[in-house]
Design an enzyme around this catalytic site. Sequence first.
Site, PDB file in Angstrom:
ATOM      1  N   SER A 154      30.546  47.361  36.505  1.00 51.29           N
ATOM      2  CA  SER A 154      30.056  46.025  36.717  1.00 51.29           C
ATOM      3  C   SER A 154      29.289  45.833  38.030  1.00 51.29           C
ATOM      4  O   SER A 154      28.718  44.764  38.250  1.00 51.29           O
ATOM      5  CB  SER A 154      31.205  45.020  36.652  1.00 51.29           C
ATOM      6  OG  SER A 154      32.131  45.275  37.663  1.00 51.29           O
ATOM      7  N   SER A 172      33.865  50.666  37.905  1.00 52.47           N
ATOM      8  CA  SER A 172      32.719  49.787  38.163  1.00 52.47           C
ATOM      9  C   SER A 172      31.927  50.069  39.424  1.00 52.47           C
ATOM     10  O   SER A 172      30.926  49.412  39.668  1.00 52.47           O
ATOM     11  CB  SER A 172      33.181  48.321  38.205  1.00 52.47           C
ATOM     12  OG  SER A 172      33.584  47.947  36.909  1.00 52.47           O
ATOM     13  N   LYS A 192      28.509  42.834  46.624  1.00 47.12           N
ATOM     14  CA  LYS A 192      28.671  42.386  45.227  1.00 47.12           C
ATOM     15  C   LYS A 192      29.172  40.952  45.230  1.00 47.12           C
ATOM     16  O   LYS A 192      30.048  40.583  46.032  1.00 47.12           O
ATOM     17  CB  LYS A 192      29.685  43.300  44.538  1.00 47.12           C
ATOM     18  CG  LYS A 192      29.943  43.001  43.064  1.00 47.12           C
ATOM     19  CD  LYS A 192      30.957  44.002  42.522  1.00 47.12           C
ATOM     20  CE  LYS A 192      31.163  43.816  41.020  1.00 47.12           C
ATOM     21  NZ  LYS A 192      32.129  44.796  40.478  1.00 47.12           N
TER      22      LYS A 192
END
Lengths: 96, 491
Positions: free
Chosen positions: B149, B173, B74
Amino acid sequence: MAQEFDIDILSKLAMLELQDDEKASLENSLNEILKFFEKLQTVDTNSVEPLFNINEESSIIRKDEVERIVTRDEVLRSAPQRSDDCYRINRVVGKE
Amino acid sequence: MTDGLWKSGTKKLLSDLQGGAISSADLQKHCLEQSRLVQDQTQAFYEVFDLEGSPGASSSSCAAPLMGAPVAVKDFIFIKDKECSAGSAMLEKFVAPYNATCVARLLKGGASLVGRTSMDEFGMGSSNENSVRGPVRNPWDLTKAPGGSSGGSAAAVASGAVPFALGTDTGGSVRQPASFCGITGFKPSYGRVSRFGVISFASSLDQVGTFAMDAYGCARLLENISGEDHRDPTTSRIPPFAFHESEKEFWRGKKVAVPDFLVGAEMDAPVKAAFEDFQNWLCSNGAVVSSVSMPLLEYSLAVYYLICTSEASSNLSRYDGVHLGFGGEKNISLNRVIQSARSQGFGDEVKRRILLGTFALSAGYRDAFFNKAAKVRRLLKESYEATFESYDFVLTPTSLETAFALGDRAKDPIKMYNSDICTIGPSLAGLPAISFPVKTTGMPVGMQLVAPYMEDLKLLQAVDNFQEASDGYRPQIATLMNSNSAEVKHG
């Protein structure tokens, strides 16, 4: 408890420059969200200590040994403005 | 297109790598190609590395525990000399000056890094629509959100491009996108994994989490990145675990608590059906499932959105256009540089949360809001501890709904916040929690199990046992077609 945001004061504190349409839309959504928080006031927290960190061990220390993780160049590579080995900033003295 | 060399699970993949049936070099090339292929349809990546520029690619050996396993990361986690944008215009030109501890440990463990995945800006969002570069699409249905997210990481694994990914989880997330994308996502106990080199959103909540098709994969990734780090004083001194499977009859006698707010709660029909099915599976495998009163969970959303926004308002104050972010205008004062950098660099949701947090911490309101939320947080944590005195796990669906359509929540922040109702409690209490897919028709459904603090191994064993059982559910890879449609398939 009814609270209202003063978006001008808050945006100044947060160092955000908001356009008029942004202000209106943010103010609306923020006031809605505030109502959402009001239910917390009904919880009895008398003599309850606040919890700020899951691991409540304090004074965690490490050996005072210098460890080089980065070079100055590696850090300054992402500087918005650079002057030799320094971050370059705009004037701080004088009129706004 | 994306057939996935790990259709039979990550255990077989790692064993094939170790035994030489798959070469790590071939696997890396395969994953880099697959990542580029899925990119057009999912937008899961900000960058897919070239083979030459892929950290760890050339140095993997069969002796290393991760044996060349390809991992997507990420874009909130530093990879040295690669850009790291946090999904934001503010950090568009930022290059990470060092590896995050979790990345350094991954590389030391023999992993290779495939690319940087898309995310909601600064971790703020539940749909991956808040990325400055546009939304990510759910591989099961490209008109739907992958969750957020860490939506990019979830989509990368779910589409079969990579077997592993790192995400971060502050209020759900990792778990929520895992649920929406039909894969397994694990949030460790707070302090299990170092946050050094991970961009901060809410420091008392953020944790690096792992994605894989299955719990075994999540576990193997996690065991390599866990452990105390002198560069992050919030890491725990409890030594990391080495994963091993549980005994076959793991679930017999285990006690599972279902919070009673879920009884009668509105949830999508497939979620309700899957939730009941999974409870039946647990019972038929010898577990005891009971409804338990946990009334404080009703306040968890309010507590979370006060604490995370307050912490975020502080953490994001460093983005000033002087050290980081925009700058460059010559004839304005320093204050104007800072204000204009922050105004241009942050998106709407980030600004909203910064303003909320600023309010909650401001003089005259701090006690009523931030401190009050912190006190209720302690009560919430104690409520979980009390539950775990009599129960082994807490079970909820990961989300009360399946993946929603892109654009559905964009104008309604409260509706978006409400989608975190099941994942937030464990985050506030610092507990390990996992989302794993269960059998359903249509869009994927995830269940969430929560365990006591630092019982991460037991939690991973629990789900691994379910996924390995003949009557359990093996996660599937989404099959992306050449066109814009995806074939929704479940085993």
